[in-house]
Scaffold this motif. Sequence first.
Motif, PDB file in Angstrom:
ATOM      1  N   ILE A   2     -14.896  19.807 -31.368  1.00 13.45           N
ATOM      2  CA  ILE A   2     -14.476  18.476 -31.812  1.00 13.45           C
ATOM      3  C   ILE A   2     -15.704  17.771 -32.370  1.00 13.45           C
ATOM      4  N   ILE A   3     -15.578  17.254 -33.598  1.00 12.49           N
ATOM      5  CA  ILE A   3     -16.684  16.555 -34.251  1.00 12.49           C
ATOM      6  C   ILE A   3     -16.196  15.185 -34.697  1.00 12.49           C
ATOM      7  N   VAL A   4     -16.951  14.144 -34.368  1.00  9.56           N
ATOM      8  CA  VAL A   4     -16.658  12.803 -34.873  1.00  9.56           C
ATOM      9  C   VAL A   4     -17.694  12.461 -35.931  1.00  9.56           C
ATOM     10  N   GLY A   5     -17.343  11.577 -36.836  1.00 10.07           N
ATOM     11  CA  GLY A   5     -18.244  11.230 -37.927  1.00 10.07           C
ATOM     12  C   GLY A   5     -18.322  12.340 -38.958  1.00 10.07           C
ATOM     13  N   ALA A   6     -17.188  12.988 -39.206  1.00 14.36           N
ATOM     14  CA  ALA A   6     -17.187  14.186 -40.045  1.00 14.36           C
ATOM     15  C   ALA A   6     -16.938  13.925 -41.524  1.00 14.36           C
ATOM     16  N   SER A   7     -16.867  12.671 -41.955  1.00 17.23           N
ATOM     17  CA  SER A   7     -16.564  12.411 -43.362  1.00 17.23           C
ATOM     18  C   SER A   7     -17.783  12.529 -44.263  1.00 17.23           C
ATOM     19  N   SER A   8     -18.984  12.533 -43.685  1.00 12.76           N
ATOM     20  CA  SER A   8     -20.189  12.656 -44.513  1.00 12.76           C
ATOM     21  C   SER A   8     -21.379  13.073 -43.648  1.00 12.76           C
ATOM     22  N   GLY A   9     -22.444  13.382 -44.321  1.00 11.24           N
ATOM     23  CA  GLY A   9     -23.700  13.667 -43.651  1.00 11.24           C
ATOM     24  C   GLY A   9     -23.680  14.863 -42.723  1.00 11.24           C
ATOM     25  N   PHE A  10     -24.372  14.716 -41.601  1.00 11.02           N
ATOM     26  CA  PHE A  10     -24.539  15.793 -40.634  1.00 11.02           C
ATOM     27  C   PHE A  10     -23.196  16.284 -40.097  1.00 11.02           C
ATOM     28  N   GLY A  11     -22.306  15.367 -39.754  1.00 11.98           N
ATOM     29  CA  GLY A  11     -20.999  15.744 -39.215  1.00 11.98           C
ATOM     30  C   GLY A  11     -20.177  16.546 -40.202  1.00 11.98           C
ATOM     31  N   PHE A  12     -20.215  16.169 -41.476  1.00 11.59           N
ATOM     32  CA  PHE A  12     -19.488  16.879 -42.524  1.00 11.59           C
ATOM     33  C   PHE A  12     -20.012  18.303 -42.675  1.00 11.59           C
ATOM     34  N   GLY A  13     -21.317  18.436 -42.780  1.00  9.47           N
ATOM     35  CA  GLY A  13     -21.935  19.755 -42.922  1.00  9.47           C
ATOM     36  C   GLY A  13     -21.707  20.635 -41.704  1.00  9.47           C
ATOM     37  N   LEU A  14     -21.794  20.047 -40.531  1.00  4.32           N
ATOM     38  CA  LEU A  14     -21.578  20.794 -39.300  1.00  4.32           C
ATOM     39  C   LEU A  14     -20.144  21.308 -39.220  1.00  4.32           C
ATOM     40  N   ALA A  15     -19.178  20.477 -39.585  1.00  7.54           N
ATOM     41  CA  ALA A  15     -17.775  20.891 -39.574  1.00  7.54           C
ATOM     42  C   ALA A  15     -17.548  22.074 -40.508  1.00  7.54           C
ATOM     43  N   GLN A  16     -18.122  22.016 -41.699  1.00 10.05           N
ATOM     44  CA  GLN A  16     -17.977  23.104 -42.662  1.00 10.05           C
ATOM     45  C   GLN A  16     -18.587  24.402 -42.140  1.00 10.05           C
ATOM     46  N   GLU A  17     -19.790  24.331 -41.632  1.00 10.17           N
ATOM     47  CA  GLU A  17     -20.484  25.538 -41.170  1.00 10.17           C
ATOM     48  C   GLU A  17     -19.807  26.163 -39.954  1.00 10.17           C
ATOM     49  N   LEU A  18     -19.353  25.341 -39.023  1.00 13.44           N
ATOM     50  CA  LEU A  18     -18.671  25.879 -37.849  1.00 13.44           C
ATOM     51  C   LEU A  18     -17.348  26.532 -38.229  1.00 13.44           C
ATOM     52  N   ALA A  19     -16.623  25.931 -39.171  1.00  9.88           N
ATOM     53  CA  ALA A  19     -15.373  26.534 -39.632  1.00  9.88           C
ATOM     54  C   ALA A  19     -15.644  27.877 -40.304  1.00  9.88           C
ATOM     55  N   ARG A  20     -16.689  27.952 -41.114  1.00 15.49           N
ATOM     56  CA  ARG A  20     -17.054  29.210 -41.778  1.00 15.49           C
ATOM     57  C   ARG A  20     -17.442  30.287 -40.773  1.00 15.49           C
ATOM     58  N   SER A  21     -17.999  29.885 -39.643  1.00 12.70           N
ATOM     59  CA  SER A  21     -18.443  30.854 -38.644  1.00 12.70           C
ATOM     60  C   SER A  21     -17.311  31.328 -37.731  1.00 12.70           C
ATOM     61  N   GLY A  22     -16.097  30.788 -37.937  1.00 12.03           N
ATOM     62  CA  GLY A  22     -14.956  31.255 -37.165  1.00 12.03           C
ATOM     63  C   GLY A  22     -14.469  30.326 -36.083  1.00 12.03           C
ATOM     64  N   CYS A  23     -15.046  29.146 -35.973  1.00  6.94           N
ATOM     65  CA  CYS A  23     -14.597  28.174 -34.972  1.00  6.94           C
ATOM     66  C   CYS A  23     -13.369  27.422 -35.472  1.00  6.94           C
TER      67      CYS A  23
END
Length: 55
Positions: free
Chosen positions: A7-28
């Motif tokens: 679960i990630i909050v603040g995912a519309s930009s910046g660190f949260g956005f990038g983290l959401a993308q990378e975790l999804a790519r890694s299979g989460c």
Amino acid sequence: MRNSTVIIVGASSGFGFGLAQELARSGCTVIAGARSACEIGEGVRYHQVDVTWAF
């Protein structure tokens, strides 16, 4: 972290956005929330959440 749910909050930009993308790519499975609507990418369940006036 493959097959984990994150679960990630603040995912519309910046660190949260990038983290959401990378975790999804890694299979989460990513559940993301932010005040403003955005398109994060495949594998991310996005919820628009604004708690500015919650208190």
